[in-house]
Design an enzyme around this catalytic site. Structure first.
Site, mmCIF file in Angstrom:
data_model
loop_
_atom_site.group_PDB
_atom_site.id
_atom_site.type_symbol
_atom_site.label_atom_id
_atom_site.label_comp_id
_atom_site.label_asym_id
_atom_site.label_seq_id
_atom_site.Cartn_x
_atom_site.Cartn_y
_atom_site.Cartn_z
ATOM 1 N N ASP A 95 1.582 -15.498 7.118
ATOM 2 C CA ASP A 95 1.095 -16.875 6.918
ATOM 3 C C ASP A 95 1.164 -17.270 5.454
ATOM 4 O O ASP A 95 1.506 -18.406 5.113
ATOM 5 C CB ASP A 95 -0.362 -16.999 7.396
ATOM 6 C CG ASP A 95 -0.468 -17.139 8.910
ATOM 7 O OD1 ASP A 95 0.559 -17.395 9.568
ATOM 8 O OD2 ASP A 95 -1.593 -16.983 9.428
ATOM 9 N N TYR A 109 11.297 8.880 0.745
ATOM 10 C CA TYR A 109 11.261 7.826 -0.287
ATOM 11 C C TYR A 109 11.903 8.229 -1.608
ATOM 12 O O TYR A 109 11.970 7.412 -2.528
ATOM 13 C CB TYR A 109 9.804 7.393 -0.526
ATOM 14 C CG TYR A 109 9.169 6.781 0.709
ATOM 15 C CD1 TYR A 109 9.619 5.557 1.196
ATOM 16 C CD2 TYR A 109 8.161 7.438 1.407
ATOM 17 C CE1 TYR A 109 9.072 4.996 2.333
ATOM 18 C CE2 TYR A 109 7.597 6.884 2.551
ATOM 19 C CZ TYR A 109 8.052 5.666 3.013
ATOM 20 O OH TYR A 109 7.522 5.098 4.138
ATOM 21 N N ASN A 134 7.977 -5.720 -1.107
ATOM 22 C CA ASN A 134 7.937 -4.579 -0.185
ATOM 23 C C ASN A 134 6.509 -4.522 0.357
ATOM 24 O O ASN A 134 5.602 -4.004 -0.315
ATOM 25 C CB ASN A 134 8.299 -3.280 -0.906
ATOM 26 C CG ASN A 134 8.363 -2.108 0.070
ATOM 27 O OD1 ASN A 134 7.850 -2.195 1.187
ATOM 28 N ND2 ASN A 134 8.976 -1.013 -0.356
ATOM 29 N N ARG A 181 12.131 7.503 15.769
ATOM 30 C CA ARG A 181 10.983 8.409 15.946
ATOM 31 C C ARG A 181 9.650 7.669 15.928
ATOM 32 O O ARG A 181 8.686 8.110 16.536
ATOM 33 C CB ARG A 181 10.938 9.423 14.791
ATOM 34 C CG ARG A 181 11.914 10.545 14.949
ATOM 35 C CD ARG A 181 12.046 11.290 13.641
ATOM 36 N NE ARG A 181 12.863 12.472 13.844
ATOM 37 C CZ ARG A 181 12.390 13.710 13.859
ATOM 38 N NH1 ARG A 181 11.117 13.944 13.660
ATOM 39 N NH2 ARG A 181 13.188 14.733 14.060
ATOM 40 N N ALA A 215 3.299 -0.754 4.748
ATOM 41 C CA ALA A 215 2.833 -0.751 6.145
ATOM 42 C C ALA A 215 2.380 -2.128 6.625
ATOM 43 O O ALA A 215 2.411 -2.403 7.835
ATOM 44 C CB ALA A 215 1.702 0.259 6.312
ATOM 45 N N PRO A 274 0.785 -1.232 0.000
ATOM 46 C CA PRO A 274 0.000 0.000 0.000
ATOM 47 C C PRO A 274 0.820 1.288 0.000
ATOM 48 O O PRO A 274 1.865 1.376 0.638
ATOM 49 C CB PRO A 274 -0.823 -0.100 1.289
ATOM 50 C CG PRO A 274 -0.140 -1.109 2.135
ATOM 51 C CD PRO A 274 0.525 -2.065 1.182
ATOM 52 N N ASN A 275 0.292 2.233 -0.742
ATOM 53 C CA ASN A 275 0.830 3.601 -0.862
ATOM 54 C C ASN A 275 2.110 3.693 -1.704
ATOM 55 O O ASN A 275 2.582 4.789 -1.977
ATOM 56 C CB ASN A 275 1.069 4.243 0.520
ATOM 57 C CG ASN A 275 -0.223 4.337 1.312
ATOM 58 O OD1 ASN A 275 -1.204 4.865 0.793
ATOM 59 N ND2 ASN A 275 -0.255 3.816 2.511
ATOM 60 N N HIS A 306 12.775 -2.722 1.712
ATOM 61 C CA HIS A 306 12.231 -1.416 2.096
ATOM 62 C C HIS A 306 13.114 -0.333 1.508
ATOM 63 O O HIS A 306 14.346 -0.412 1.607
ATOM 64 C CB HIS A 306 12.163 -1.272 3.619
ATOM 65 C CG HIS A 306 11.286 -2.316 4.230
ATOM 66 N ND1 HIS A 306 9.913 -2.215 4.210
ATOM 67 C CD2 HIS A 306 11.573 -3.496 4.815
ATOM 68 C CE1 HIS A 306 9.396 -3.295 4.773
ATOM 69 N NE2 HIS A 306 10.387 -4.090 5.140
ATOM 70 N N LEU A 307 12.490 0.662 0.930
ATOM 71 C CA LEU A 307 13.252 1.770 0.343
ATOM 72 C C LEU A 307 13.991 2.534 1.430
ATOM 73 O O LEU A 307 15.163 2.898 1.283
ATOM 74 C CB LEU A 307 12.293 2.713 -0.389
ATOM 75 C CG LEU A 307 11.637 2.098 -1.630
ATOM 76 C CD1 LEU A 307 10.303 2.778 -1.915
ATOM 77 C CD2 LEU A 307 12.565 2.192 -2.819
ATOM 78 N N SER A 308 13.282 2.800 2.522
ATOM 79 C CA SER A 308 13.864 3.588 3.614
ATOM 80 C C SER A 308 14.493 2.655 4.646
ATOM 81 O O SER A 308 14.242 1.446 4.643
ATOM 82 C CB SER A 308 12.772 4.447 4.262
ATOM 83 O OG SER A 308 11.760 3.623 4.822
ATOM 84 N N ARG A 352 7.972 1.015 13.419
ATOM 85 C CA ARG A 352 8.721 0.594 12.223
ATOM 86 C C ARG A 352 9.860 -0.374 12.545
ATOM 87 O O ARG A 352 10.446 -0.978 11.656
ATOM 88 C CB ARG A 352 9.265 1.803 11.474
ATOM 89 C CG ARG A 352 8.165 2.667 10.910
ATOM 90 C CD ARG A 352 8.630 3.596 9.833
ATOM 91 N NE ARG A 352 7.653 4.665 9.665
ATOM 92 C CZ ARG A 352 6.592 4.594 8.864
ATOM 93 N NH1 ARG A 352 6.382 3.520 8.126
ATOM 94 N NH2 ARG A 352 5.752 5.601 8.794
ATOM 95 N N ARG A 355 5.154 10.915 -2.749
ATOM 96 C CA ARG A 355 4.918 10.571 -1.339
ATOM 97 C C ARG A 355 6.184 10.845 -0.512
ATOM 98 O O ARG A 355 7.222 10.204 -0.725
ATOM 99 C CB ARG A 355 4.577 9.085 -1.247
ATOM 100 C CG ARG A 355 4.438 8.575 0.147
ATOM 101 C CD ARG A 355 4.348 7.052 0.174
ATOM 102 N NE ARG A 355 4.202 6.597 1.530
ATOM 103 C CZ ARG A 355 4.392 5.354 1.929
ATOM 104 N NH1 ARG A 355 4.720 4.427 1.059
ATOM 105 N NH2 ARG A 355 4.230 5.029 3.187
ATOM 106 N N GLU A 376 12.543 -9.473 1.547
ATOM 107 C CA GLU A 376 11.747 -8.294 1.916
ATOM 108 C C GLU A 376 12.600 -7.045 1.676
ATOM 109 O O GLU A 376 13.758 -6.991 2.111
ATOM 110 C CB GLU A 376 11.347 -8.417 3.388
ATOM 111 C CG GLU A 376 10.496 -7.253 3.860
ATOM 112 C CD GLU A 376 9.908 -7.500 5.243
ATOM 113 O OE1 GLU A 376 9.298 -8.571 5.473
ATOM 114 O OE2 GLU A 376 10.057 -6.620 6.101
#
Ligand code: DQA
Length: 151
Positions: free
Chosen positions: A91, A27, A78, A114, A81, A14-15, A104-106, A118, A22, A102
């Site tokens: 599962d 990102y 990816n 913060r 969230a 998502p997103n 993740h860009l960030s 995450r 974004r 897996e």
């Protein structure tokens, strides 16, 4: 007989359809279409097939993975969230028995200072490994790992 051409799935949650606009300070400004173009070029260079998919819906991601994973050699995922709370995705990955990286860009660990949520990935235990914080290049490195893997 020549070896069968391997097929990878590159799946975004998502997103991630909003990449480019974004939170660009987190990102970057590369769009999802540009990331997928990089993925396709890399697949062509490495002589494999690739199918890209993005959805904002957990059910659509599960349906895609259940349908397309059999017959593929690996999944670059990816989960966005969903990383942090989707036991359904965890599962599903366990049930598929196909190697997953897996991505993740960030850098989730840096961001967790913060935003504590995450720091936890509920999906990562079902993956061979995790790449986090290397931007779009993480997808390409994950593809290389999945193609080089002996099995
Ligand atoms: C993300 C990190 C997640 O925490 C976030 O919810 C995303 C994107 C990343 O690629 O850095 O949507 O998976």
């Amino acid at each position: 007989m020549p070896a069968a051409v391997k097929r990878l799935l590159v799946v975004n949650g998502p997103n991630l359809n909003l990449l480019g606009t974004r939170e660009p300070e987190i990102y970057g400004t590369t769009t999802l279409a540009e990331v997928e173009a990089m993925v396709r070029e890399h697949a062509a260079r490495m002589g494999c097939e690739v199918t890209c998919f993005q959805s904002n819906s957990e059910g659509a991601l599960l349906d895609f993975l259940q349908r397309e994973a059999p017959g593929s050699s690996g999944i670059v995922l990816n989960p966005a969230a969903f990383t942090h709370y989707s036991y359904a995705l965890y599962d599903c990955l366990k049930a598929l028995r196909i190697p997953v990286v897996e991505v993740h860009l960030s850098n989730l660990h840096a961001r967790a200072e913060r935003e504590r949520f995450r720091s936890r990935s509920v999906t990562a235990p079902a993956a061979a490994g995790v790449i986090t914080g290397l931007g779009p290049k993480g997808y390409l490195l994950a593809m290389e790992y999945l193609l080089d893997r002996d099995e």
